[in-house]
Design a protein around this motif. Structure first.
Motif, PDB file in Angstrom:
ATOM      1  N   GLN A 107       0.723  -1.230  -0.118  1.00 49.56           N
ATOM      2  CA  GLN A 107       0.033  -0.058  -0.088  1.00 49.56           C
ATOM      3  C   GLN A 107       1.101   1.339  -0.003  1.00 49.56           C
ATOM      4  O   GLN A 107       0.561   2.132  -0.560  1.00 49.56           O
ATOM      5  CB  GLN A 107      -0.891  -0.005   1.343  1.00 49.56           C
ATOM      6  N   GLN A 124      -0.986  -3.280  -7.420  1.00 52.84           N
ATOM      7  CA  GLN A 124      -2.539  -3.512  -7.078  1.00 52.84           C
ATOM      8  C   GLN A 124      -2.495  -5.148  -7.474  1.00 52.84           C
ATOM      9  O   GLN A 124      -3.235  -5.775  -6.544  1.00 52.84           O
ATOM     10  CB  GLN A 124      -3.244  -2.683  -8.111  1.00 52.84           C
ATOM     11  N   GLU A 138       2.059   1.658  -3.291  1.00 52.90           N
ATOM     12  CA  GLU A 138       1.184   2.026  -4.314  1.00 52.90           C
ATOM     13  C   GLU A 138       1.041   3.639  -4.175  1.00 52.90           C
ATOM     14  O   GLU A 138       0.803   4.251  -5.154  1.00 52.90           O
ATOM     15  CB  GLU A 138      -0.037   1.155  -4.045  1.00 52.90           C
ATOM     16  N   ARG A 148       1.909   0.539 -10.855  1.00 55.22           N
ATOM     17  CA  ARG A 148       0.941   0.630  -9.821  1.00 55.22           C
ATOM     18  C   ARG A 148       0.013  -0.618 -10.125  1.00 55.22           C
ATOM     19  O   ARG A 148      -0.452  -1.378  -9.178  1.00 55.22           O
ATOM     20  CB  ARG A 148       0.030   1.883 -10.031  1.00 55.22           C
TER      21      ARG A 148
END
Lengths: 406, 182
Positions: free
Chosen positions: A201, A228, A204, A224
Motif C-alpha cells: 500500500q 495492485q 502504491e 501501480r
C-alpha cells in the motif's frame, strides 16, 4: 632502671597477670564460629573455581600468551622482520576490509545510474542470502522493494529514464515476500501478509503520488498495476489462504517452467529488441501468445505484436533473467502459449476472454473486452467472446516496449 | 614454622583441611588476646570471627601472610580491637586508683578482682595502639621481642622503646603518687 622502677614494673606486671584469667570460651560458640569460617571459605573457593573455569581462563590465557609473544619479540631482534610482516598483513587486511565496507556503505545511496549501484544490489542479495529466518528475509525483501520504489521516485524526479531492471527487481522482491508468506503457517502467514499489504500500500501510494506529479511518465501506471495485482493476492491470502497458496504455487511453477524451458535465453530471436516485435499470427485465437495479438476476430495484419500478454491460463511471472533477456521480438508461436516475451506475461483463461496480462499488461474482463495494457501497449479485442491479447510489451534490454495489439 | 608454611600453602589453595586446622590452632589465642583486652566474651568472639574472615578475604585477593601466620592474625585482631577502642568512648573515670600492695592483690572476692581487671583494661585503652599491643603481647601473650617485632612490623629496638613508653604510661595511669612505692 632503679629499684623503684623495677618495683613498679613488677606491680604492673602482677596487675596485667590478672588479665590472663579469662572466661573459658563457650564450646558452642567455638563450633558455630568455626562452621561460619569454613562455610565462608567454601563459598570463596567455589567462587574462585568458577572464575578459573576454562571458559574464563581462555581469554586470560590468550592475553597472557600475546603479552609473552610481544615481550619475546621485543627482546629478540631476529624476530622483528616476521612481526613486521605480520603487522603489515594485518594492516593491509584491515584497510581492504575497511575500504570494502566503506564502498558498500557509500553504495547504499546510489541510484541505478550510479556506478556503485551494482555494489548495492550485490550487498542486498548477500543480506538476503545471509538471513536465515524467514521473518528477516521478509523484512529485507520488503525493504529492498521499498528501496526500488525510492529509486524510481528519485529517477522520475530527476527526469531520468527508469531502467526496466528496477521495475523487475521491485516486483520480484514483492513476489519473494509473497512466497515467503505462503511458506508460513497460520498466524505467521497472516501476520506476514499484513506486513506485505502495508508495504504494498505504501509503494502504491508513492507511485500514485509520482504519477500525479508526473503524468507524463506512463511507467508509473504499469508499476501501480503490478502492485495492485500483488495487493489482490495479499487480500486473497487474508480471506482465502488456500486459494492464495494455490495461486502462489501456480505462479511459482510457471516461473520455474519458464526458467527451465528457456534457460537464460529469450524465446525468440527478437530478444533484446524492442517490444514492438512482430508476433506470429496465432493459429488459434486463445493463444495470442505473446501479447497482444489480436483475437481471432481482430485484425490479422499485425497479430501478436507486442509482448507479454498471452491468453494463457495463468500469469507468467517475470523470469529472473535480466530484462534484456526478455526482449520482445516477434510474438511466440502458438506452441508456446502464454509464455512470453513479456517480462511477465499473464494471460487469462479462456473463461475470462479478452483479458490478458503481459509483463505489465493487463487485459480487461469481458465487460471491457480487449482492452489491456501492455508495457506501453494496449490491445483491443474486437469481440468480447474471444480473447484478445492485449499488447504488452516489456522493454527489452535497452529497448522500449511499445507493443500494440490491435 | 614449617608446619605453618604448609598450612599456609594449603590455605592459599583453599584446602578446607588446612583452613580448619589454622582455625583450630590460632583461634583460641586470638580469643584470649581479644578477651584480655576487651573483657567481653561476645565482643571477643566477634573479634575472632572478623579476624579469620579478613584472613580469608586476603587469601581470596591473593594477599595475606607469606610465612608468619600467627603474627598476621594478631595484627588483624589488634587492628580490629583498636577500631573498637576508637568507637568506644574513652574511660570517663579518672584513673587515680592507687596501685594496690601485693597483699591486696589476693582479693577476698571475685567482684573486686573484676573491678581491678577493668581498671587495668581502662588503663590499657588509654595507651597508644602500639604501646597497648606491645604490652599485651609481651606480658599477657608471653611473646619475646622478636616475635612482637614480627607482629607489629617494626624492628626489635623499636619494640623495646614502645614497651618502655607503654610501661611509663601505665605507671602514670595506675599510680597516683609515685611516693606510695617508696
Amino acid at each position: 632502671m632503679t629499684h623503684l622502677d623495677n618495683n613498679i614494673e613488677n606491680r604492673i606486671k602482677i596487675l596485667l597477670e590478672g588479665l590472663k584469667e579469662i572466661t573459658p570460651r563457650d564450646t558452642q560458640s567455638v563450633a558455630q564460629s568455626r562452621a561460619r569460617f569454613l562455610a565462608q571459605a567454601e563459598l570463596i573457593a567455589q567462587e574462585l573455581q568458577s572464575k578459573e573455569s576454562p571458559e574464563s581462563n581462555w581469554l586470560k590465557n590468550r592475553l597472557i600468551d600475546w603479552m609473552k609473544v610481544i615481550q619475546n619479540t621485543n627482546q629478540r631482534k631476529d624476530r622483528k622482520p616476521m612481526i613486521t610482516t605480520l603487522v603489515s598483513f594485518l594492516i593491509t587486511m584491515a584497510m581492504i576490509l575497511g575500504s570494502a565496507g566503506a564502498t558498500v556503505f557509500a553504495a547504499q545511496g546510489s541510484t541505478p545510474d550510479d556506478p556503485l549501484y551494482q555494489v548495492k544490489m550485490l550487498s542486498e542479495e548477500l543480506q538476503l542470502k545471509l538471513a536465515f529466518k524467514e521473518q528477516t528475509q521478509l523484512k529485507l525483501a520488503l525493504k529492498f522493494a521499498d528501496n526500488r520504489g525510492e529509486e524510481i521516485a528519485t529517477l522520475v524526479e530527476e527526469s531520468q529514464p527508469i531502467p526496466a531492471e528496477v521495475q523487475v527487481r521491485m516486483q520480484q522482491q514483492n513476489e519473494f515476500a509473497l512466497q515467503l508468506a505462503a511458506g508460513m503457517e497460520g498466524a505467521a502467514m497472516h501476520q506476514a501478509l499484513e506486513q506485505i499489504r502495508t508495504a504494498l500500500q505504501q509503494q502504491e501510494r508513492m507511485m500514485a503520488q509520482l504519477q500525479a506529479a508526473h503524468p507524463e511518465e506512463p511507467i508509473m501506471e504499469q508499476i501501480r498495476l503490478r502492485i495492485q495485482e500483488q495487493l489482490r493476492l495479499v487480500e486473497m491470502g487474508l480471506s482465502d489462504p488456500q486459494g492464495f497458496l494455490v495461486q502462489i504455487r501456480t505462479r511459482s511453477q510457471i516461473r520455474n517452467e519458464i526458467q527451465q524451458g528457456i534457460p537464460g535465453e529469450p524465446p525468440d530471436p527478437g530478444s533484446g529488441g524492442n517490444g514492438n516485435g512482430q508476433g506470429q499470427p496465432p493459429a488459434e485465437p486463445p493463444q495470442g501468445a505473446n501479447g497482444t495479438g489480436p483475437g481471432p476476430q481482430g485484425p490479422q495484419v499485425d497479430p501478436g505484436s507486442g509482448n507479454g500478454t498471452g491468453p494463457g491460463p495463468v500469469e507468467t511471472a517475470p523470469p529472473p533473467v535480466p530484462p534484456g533477456d526478455n526482449g520482445n521480438g516477434p510474438g511466440q508461436p502458438p506452441e508456446d502459449p502464454g509464455s512470453g516475451n513479456g517480462d511477465s506475461g499473464q494471460g487469462q483463461p479462456p473463461e475470462d476472454p479478452g483479458s490478458g496480462n503481459g509483463d505489465n499488461g493487463q487485459g480487461q474482463p469481458p465487460e471491457d473486452p480487449g482492452s489491456g495494457n501492455g508495457d506501453n501497449g494496449q490491445g483491443q479485442s474486437s469481440s468480447p467472446s474471444t480473447p484478445s491479447g492485449s499488447g504488452n510489451g516489456d522493454s527489452g534490454d535497452g529497448g522500449n516496449s511499445n507493443g500494440n495489439g490491435r | 614454622m614449617a608446619d605453618n608454611l604448609t598450612l599456609l600453602q594449603g590455605a592459599r589453595r583453599f584446602d578446607m583441611g588446612a583452613l580448619a586446622e589454622i582455625y583450630d590452632t590460632f583461634s583460641p589465642a586470638i580469643y584470649r588476646y581479644a578477651m584480655r583486652l576487651l573483657g567481653d566474651t561476645d565482643v571477643a568472639e566477634e573479634c575472632v570471627a572478623e579476624t579469620f574472615s579478613r584472613f580469608l578475604m586476603a587469601l581470596k585477593n591473593g594477599k595475606g601472610p607469606r610465612e608468619h601466620l600467627q603474627a598476621y592474625l594478631y595484627r588483624i585482631a589488634h587492628n580490629w580491637i583498636t577500631d573498637v577502642y576508637r568507637r568506644k568512648p574513652p574511660p570517663s573515670i579518672p584513673l587515680n586508683t592507687e596501685i594496690p600492695s601485693e597483699s591486696e592483690i589476693e582479693p577476698p572476692n571475685l567482684l573486686t578482682q573484676e573491678l581491678k581487671r577493668q581498671s587495668v583494661r581502662d588503663a590499657l585503652a588509654l595507651l597508644t595502639p602500639d604501646q597497648r599491643q606491645v604490652i599485651v603481647l609481651k606480658y599477657l601473650e608471653g611473646m619475646d621481642h622478636s616475635e612482637i617485632a614480627m607482629v607489629i612490623n617494626k624492628p626489635v629496638g623499636a619494640v623495646k622503646a614502645i614497651q618502655h613508653r607503654g610501661m611509663q604510661a601505665l605507671r602514670r595511669l595506675l599510680c597516683s603518687e609515685e611516693g606510695d612505692y617508696s
